[in-house]
Design a protein around this motif. Structure first.
Motif, PDB file in Angstrom:
ATOM      1  N   ALA A   1      63.008  47.895  70.957  1.00  0.00           N
ATOM      2  CA  ALA A   1      63.512  46.796  70.150  1.00  0.00           C
ATOM      3  C   ALA A   1      64.112  47.306  68.847  1.00  0.00           C
ATOM      4  CB  ALA A   1      62.377  45.850  69.857  1.00  0.00           C
TER       5      ALA A   1
ATOM      6  N   TYR B   1      47.898  44.406  70.145  1.00  0.00           N
ATOM      7  CA  TYR B   1      48.051  43.388  69.106  1.00  0.00           C
ATOM      8  C   TYR B   1      46.668  42.844  68.763  1.00  0.00           C
ATOM      9  CZ  TYR B   1      52.817  43.119  71.136  1.00  0.00           C
ATOM     10  OH  TYR B   1      54.072  43.395  71.633  1.00  0.00           O
TER      11      TYR B   1
ATOM     12  N   LEU C   1      55.428  41.174  67.036  1.00  0.00           N
ATOM     13  CA  LEU C   1      56.698  41.878  67.237  1.00  0.00           C
ATOM     14  C   LEU C   1      57.792  40.878  66.890  1.00  0.00           C
ATOM     15  CD1 LEU C   1      57.097  44.752  68.367  1.00  0.00           C
ATOM     16  CD2 LEU C   1      57.484  43.756  70.594  1.00  0.00           C
TER      17      LEU C   1
ATOM     18  N   ASP D   1      66.206  43.566  73.755  1.00  0.00           N
ATOM     19  CA  ASP D   1      65.868  44.960  74.065  1.00  0.00           C
ATOM     20  C   ASP D   1      67.130  45.816  74.221  1.00  0.00           C
ATOM     21  OD1 ASP D   1      63.251  44.170  74.023  1.00  0.00           O
ATOM     22  OD2 ASP D   1      62.961  44.239  76.195  1.00  0.00           O
TER      23      ASP D   1
ATOM     24  N   VAL E   1      57.450  44.134  81.860  1.00  0.00           N
ATOM     25  CA  VAL E   1      56.262  44.121  80.994  1.00  0.00           C
ATOM     26  C   VAL E   1      55.023  43.673  81.755  1.00  0.00           C
ATOM     27  CG1 VAL E   1      55.202  43.187  78.877  1.00  0.00           C
ATOM     28  CG2 VAL E   1      57.671  43.553  78.970  1.00  0.00           C
TER      29      VAL E   1
ATOM     30  N   LEU F   1      53.776  36.086  74.182  1.00  0.00           N
ATOM     31  CA  LEU F   1      55.214  36.356  74.293  1.00  0.00           C
ATOM     32  C   LEU F   1      55.990  35.034  74.329  1.00  0.00           C
ATOM     33  CD1 LEU F   1      57.533  38.430  74.877  1.00  0.00           C
ATOM     34  CD2 LEU F   1      56.922  38.278  77.297  1.00  0.00           C
TER      35      LEU F   1
ATOM     36  N   HIS G   1      63.470  37.589  72.193  1.00  0.00           N
ATOM     37  CA  HIS G   1      62.053  37.242  72.371  1.00  0.00           C
ATOM     38  C   HIS G   1      61.233  37.802  71.215  1.00  0.00           C
ATOM     39  CE1 HIS G   1      63.054  40.979  74.470  1.00  0.00           C
ATOM     40  NE2 HIS G   1      61.819  41.386  74.229  1.00  0.00           N
TER      41      HIS G   1
ATOM     42  N   ARG H   1      45.090  41.561  72.189  1.00  0.00           N
ATOM     43  CA  ARG H   1      46.053  41.530  73.303  1.00  0.00           C
ATOM     44  C   ARG H   1      46.595  42.940  73.540  1.00  0.00           C
ATOM     45  NH1 ARG H   1      51.845  40.851  74.106  1.00  0.00           N
ATOM     46  NH2 ARG H   1      52.218  39.671  76.022  1.00  0.00           N
TER      47      ARG H   1
ATOM     48  N   PRO I   1      54.949  47.506  78.188  1.00  0.00           N
ATOM     49  CA  PRO I   1      56.356  47.402  78.594  1.00  0.00           C
ATOM     50  C   PRO I   1      56.896  48.729  79.140  1.00  0.00           C
ATOM     51  CG  PRO I   1      56.046  46.793  76.270  1.00  0.00           C
ATOM     52  CD  PRO I   1      54.802  47.478  76.729  1.00  0.00           C
TER      53      PRO I   1
HETATM   54  O1  LIG Z   1      54.245  42.740  74.290  1.00  0.00           O
HETATM   55  C1  LIG Z   1      55.057  42.087  74.948  1.00  0.00           C
HETATM   56  O2  LIG Z   1      54.690  41.195  75.718  1.00  0.00           O
HETATM   57  C2  LIG Z   1      56.546  42.326  74.844  1.00  0.00           C
HETATM   58  C3  LIG Z   1      56.921  43.550  74.089  1.00  0.00           C
HETATM   59  C4  LIG Z   1      58.397  43.657  73.794  1.00  0.00           C
HETATM   60  O3  LIG Z   1      59.133  42.705  73.759  1.00  0.00           O
HETATM   61  C5  LIG Z   1      58.997  44.989  73.506  1.00  0.00           C
HETATM   62  O4  LIG Z   1      58.241  45.965  73.371  1.00  0.00           O
HETATM   63  O5  LIG Z   1      60.239  45.075  73.419  1.00  0.00           O
END
Ligand SMILES: O=C(O)CCC(=O)C(=O)O
Ligand SMILES: [Fe+2]
Length: 387
Positions: free
Chosen positions: A2, A229, A246, A251, A258, A266, A306, A316, A320
């Protein structure tokens, strides 16, 4: 992978979070008005891959068609019956919990700052996808493609010896936790073949011969980024800028797969600027279109924005996997995606050039980015990551 929202030069009128959503997509920060569009998606479709290896082309085409629709309308989809054994998935989550629970020093041995390729361990709060936030509330670890790591079987996949200009492996591993590398490769070597099956499905969905896109994926750029997380203090659940795991982004890869644990966090931005939840569904992976595929399809498949917000009070973990193309590939809008009279939105570009232009600005405080900060962008090369 990202990107960082680094541009604050946005009109003041757009700074009202009840009217506009900010995100980072491409090389600049952007925003979208919150409206209501009839055609905006409200959920994420599921593609059942049970028959992905069916001997019948028609059966495979039917799955490909569903995937096409999902990518066109949403840019996100779940895959069910994907073939990765549940035991491998369970082991992956046990592994992530064990790793992130380690003492800081053991993890810091593989600190991302020590690795020129910008891979390794990222401690809590070190990266910030959106500068309006306090910092991303997560820990991460990045590993990726490397011809010198035997687990990736470069010779078997390409029929060539590893490139001679590579002097040392691009990944960095914590010396006191050898099981981390071993465990991650268990999952990596299941998810890579799944991703390659999806490449064939994409070709079919686009009306191309099934192996037509394989040419771009001989030994592709890949990345795996285990994430942790922690629960965030829920001081203002409605705020878009506090407690972001995040920040909003799309991306910069071709396709992302993922693996989520059972904790929902998410969210996916629809055409009306509304956040649509993408909660974990047992036995599925959630997949999304990345910027390279968006380019190749002339925007037919959007790299949908996202974000992750863990407001559950629970820990959590997610895993990915990012698939990009071969470093030396060139990508252009596919002929089948440029309809008559339609403008070509993207120029032909080398994968290596686009990748370095995305990763360096996203990691502005990393020693590699600092080392090259005075080099003009048009002179950046992928080899800057290989020192
Ligand atoms: O943790 C997630 O569910 C998504 C992670 C994500 O969007 C990313 O790493 O680009
Ligand atoms: Fe992402």
């Amino acid at each position: 992978m990202a990107e960082v929202l680094d541009n604050h030069n946005l009109p003041d009128a757009t700074k009202d979070p009840s009217k506009f959503v900010y995100f980072h997509s491409g090389s600049k920060a952007s925003y979208r008005p919150i409206t209501s569009t009839q055609t905006a998606f409200t959920s994420i479709p599921t593609i059942d891959l049970t028959n992905i290896d069916s001997p019948s082309l028609e059966v495979r085409q039917a799955i490909a068609k569903e995937m096409y629709t999902a990518c066109h309308d949403v840019g996100f989809f779940y895959v069910a019956n994907h073939g990765i054994p549940q035991s491998v998935i369970d082991d992956a989550f046990k592994l992530l919990k064990r790793f992130f629970a380690l003492e800081r020093d053991i993890k810091m041995d593989a600190h991302v700052q020590k690795n020129p390729a910008i891979r390794g361990y990222e401690p809590m709060g070190e990266t910030k996808l959106d500068p309006r936030t306090r910092g991303d509330v997560k820990e991460a670890f990045t590993m990726g493609d490397c011809p010198l790591e035997p687990e990736q079987d470069y010779v078997g996949k390409t029929g060539q010896p590893p490139p001679t200009h590579l002097k040392r492996p691009q990944n960095i591993w914590p010396s006191e936790a050898p099981w981390w590398r071993e465990g991650l490769y268990q999952y990596y070597n299941h998810v890579v073949p799944l991703a390659m099956k999806l490449v064939k499905l994409f070709a079919l969905g686009l009306g191309l011969p099934e192996d037509d896109l394989d040419q771009y994926f001989k030994f592709p750029i890949t990345g795996m980024r285990p994430l942790y997380y922690p629960p965030t203090p829920v001081d203002n659940v409605n705020s878009d800028v506090t407690n972001v795991g995040l920040g909003a982004h799309s991306d910069f890869d071709w396709l992302t797969l993922v693996l989520q644990d059972s904790v929902p966090a998410l969210e996916v931005l629809n055409q009306s600027g509304q956040w649509v939840p993408a909660p974990p569904t047992p036995g599925t992976l959630v997949c999304n279109v990345g910027q390279f595929l968006e380019r190749q399809t002339n925007g037919l498949f959007p790299a949908t924005v996202h974000r992750v917000r863990n407001l559950t009070g629970l820990e959590r973990y997610s895993l990915p996997f990012f698939l990009t193309m071969d470093v030396d590939a060139e990508i252009d809008v596919l002929e089948c995606c440029q309809r008559e009279g339609e403008e070509k939105l993207y120029e032909k570009v080398k994968v290596a050039d686009l990748y370095i232009r995305r990763i360096l600005p996203a990691r502005a405080k990393h020693p590699t980015a600092i080392k090259y900060k005075d080099v003009p962008e048009d002179q950046w090369t992928y080899d800057m990551l290989l020192q």
